[in-house]
Motif scaffolding. Structure first.
Motif, short mmCIF file in Angstrom:
data_model
loop_
_atom_site.label_atom_id
_atom_site.label_comp_id
_atom_site.label_asym_id
_atom_site.label_seq_id
_atom_site.Cartn_x
_atom_site.Cartn_y
_atom_site.Cartn_z
N GLU A 1 67.51 0.29 -47.40
CA GLU A 1 66.80 1.19 -48.33
C GLU A 1 65.44 1.59 -47.76
N ARG A 2 64.73 0.65 -47.13
CA ARG A 2 63.45 0.99 -46.50
C ARG A 2 63.66 1.98 -45.35
N ASP A 3 64.71 1.74 -44.54
CA ASP A 3 65.01 2.66 -43.45
C ASP A 3 65.36 4.05 -43.99
N ALA A 4 66.08 4.10 -45.09
CA ALA A 4 66.47 5.38 -45.69
C ALA A 4 65.23 6.15 -46.13
N GLU A 5 64.26 5.46 -46.70
CA GLU A 5 63.01 6.12 -47.11
C GLU A 5 62.28 6.67 -45.88
N ARG A 6 62.24 5.89 -44.82
CA ARG A 6 61.55 6.29 -43.60
C ARG A 6 62.22 7.49 -42.94
N LEU A 7 63.52 7.60 -43.09
CA LEU A 7 64.28 8.66 -42.43
C LEU A 7 64.66 9.80 -43.38
N ALA A 8 63.91 9.96 -44.44
CA ALA A 8 64.21 11.00 -45.44
C ALA A 8 63.97 12.39 -44.85
N GLU A 9 64.71 13.34 -45.36
CA GLU A 9 64.58 14.76 -45.04
C GLU A 9 64.83 15.08 -43.57
N ILE A 10 65.82 14.42 -43.01
CA ILE A 10 66.20 14.68 -41.62
C ILE A 10 67.51 15.46 -41.56
N ASP A 11 68.50 15.02 -42.36
CA ASP A 11 69.80 15.69 -42.39
C ASP A 11 70.41 15.45 -43.77
N ASP A 12 70.52 16.51 -44.55
CA ASP A 12 70.98 16.39 -45.94
C ASP A 12 72.37 15.77 -46.06
N ASP A 13 73.30 16.17 -45.19
CA ASP A 13 74.67 15.65 -45.29
C ASP A 13 74.71 14.14 -45.02
N ILE A 14 74.05 13.72 -43.97
CA ILE A 14 74.04 12.29 -43.64
C ILE A 14 73.30 11.51 -44.73
N GLU A 15 72.21 12.07 -45.23
CA GLU A 15 71.46 11.40 -46.28
C GLU A 15 72.28 11.26 -47.56
N SER A 16 73.08 12.26 -47.88
CA SER A 16 73.95 12.16 -49.06
C SER A 16 74.98 11.05 -48.88
N ALA A 17 75.57 11.00 -47.70
CA ALA A 17 76.55 9.94 -47.41
C ALA A 17 75.88 8.57 -47.45
N LEU A 18 74.65 8.49 -46.94
CA LEU A 18 73.89 7.24 -46.97
C LEU A 18 73.62 6.81 -48.41
N GLN A 19 73.19 7.73 -49.25
CA GLN A 19 72.91 7.39 -50.64
C GLN A 19 74.17 6.93 -51.37
N ALA A 20 75.29 7.57 -51.08
CA ALA A 20 76.56 7.15 -51.69
C ALA A 20 76.92 5.73 -51.25
N ALA A 21 76.75 5.44 -49.96
CA ALA A 21 77.05 4.09 -49.45
C ALA A 21 76.09 3.06 -50.07
N LEU A 22 74.83 3.43 -50.22
CA LEU A 22 73.87 2.52 -50.85
C LEU A 22 74.23 2.25 -52.31
N GLU A 23 74.69 3.27 -53.02
CA GLU A 23 75.11 3.07 -54.42
C GLU A 23 76.30 2.11 -54.49
N ARG A 24 77.26 2.30 -53.59
CA ARG A 24 78.41 1.38 -53.56
C ARG A 24 77.96 -0.05 -53.25
N ALA A 25 77.05 -0.18 -52.29
CA ALA A 25 76.56 -1.51 -51.92
C ALA A 25 75.81 -2.16 -53.08
N ARG A 26 74.98 -1.38 -53.77
CA ARG A 26 74.25 -1.92 -54.93
C ARG A 26 75.23 -2.40 -56.00
N SER A 27 76.26 -1.62 -56.23
CA SER A 27 77.27 -1.98 -57.22
C SER A 27 78.00 -3.26 -56.81
N GLU A 28 78.35 -3.35 -55.55
CA GLU A 28 79.04 -4.56 -55.05
C GLU A 28 78.16 -5.79 -55.23
N VAL A 29 76.88 -5.67 -54.87
CA VAL A 29 75.96 -6.80 -55.01
C VAL A 29 75.80 -7.16 -56.49
#
Length: 168
Positions: free
Chosen positions: A94-122
């Protein structure tokens, strides 16, 4: 039949059968419990615990009583340790995602989706397998940033060199 009196063959066979049934039932109960422990350890990818369960199964087959309570404790501790590790990795990503914001919208969307899944799993107490996808997306964003910076630095050197010659 008294304790000192010799037992007949049929009497011994009857006694052996009487003892064999509960022993077989206890072995089946232990085997099912070991199977459940192995399933949980496999779900969490706990190789050390799986090895201990495999050893316990071998002991059971050899006629020994495996340390089921110890295996339960070992599994619980390993799961808690893994959950803590997953939570730490989640926060790091999550910290890395904040640091790398606004670089590539498509990759960032996929990252956010993966983070949501990970949060749900945890949150659900399950292994956070989506962390691997999230880490991969962070690495992709870092590669995009590195490529962009790689293209900027040579151009900046050329611009500075041109500026230096114009300044003279």
């Amino acid at each position: 039949v008294g304790l000192d009196a010799p037992m007949s063959e049929s009497h011994l066979t009857t006694r052996a059968a009487t003892v064999a049934e509960p022993v077989a039932a206890a072995r089946d109960v232990a085997r099912r419990r070991l199977d459940r422990l192995a399933s949980s350890a496999g779900q969490w990818q706990l190789a050390e615990v799986l090895d201990a369960i495999r050893d316990a199964n071998e002991r059971l087959e050899d006629g020994s009583v495996p340390p089921l309570g110890e295996l339960d404790r070992q599994l619980d501790e390993a799961i808690e340790s893994t959950r803590a590790s997953h939570l730490e990795r989640l926060h790091e990503i999550e910290r890395d995602a904040e640091r790398l914001a606004e670089i590539d919208d498509d990759i960032e969307s996929a990252l956010q989706a993966a983070l949501e899944r990970a949060r749900s799993e945890v949150a659900d107490g399950r292994p956070a397998i989506a962390l691997a996808d999230a880490r991969r997306h962070v690495d992709e964003l870092q590669s995009v940033l590195d490529r962009r910076l790689g293209n900027v630095l040579p151009r900046l050197d050329v611009a500075l060199s041109t500026f230096a010659s114009v300044e003279r």
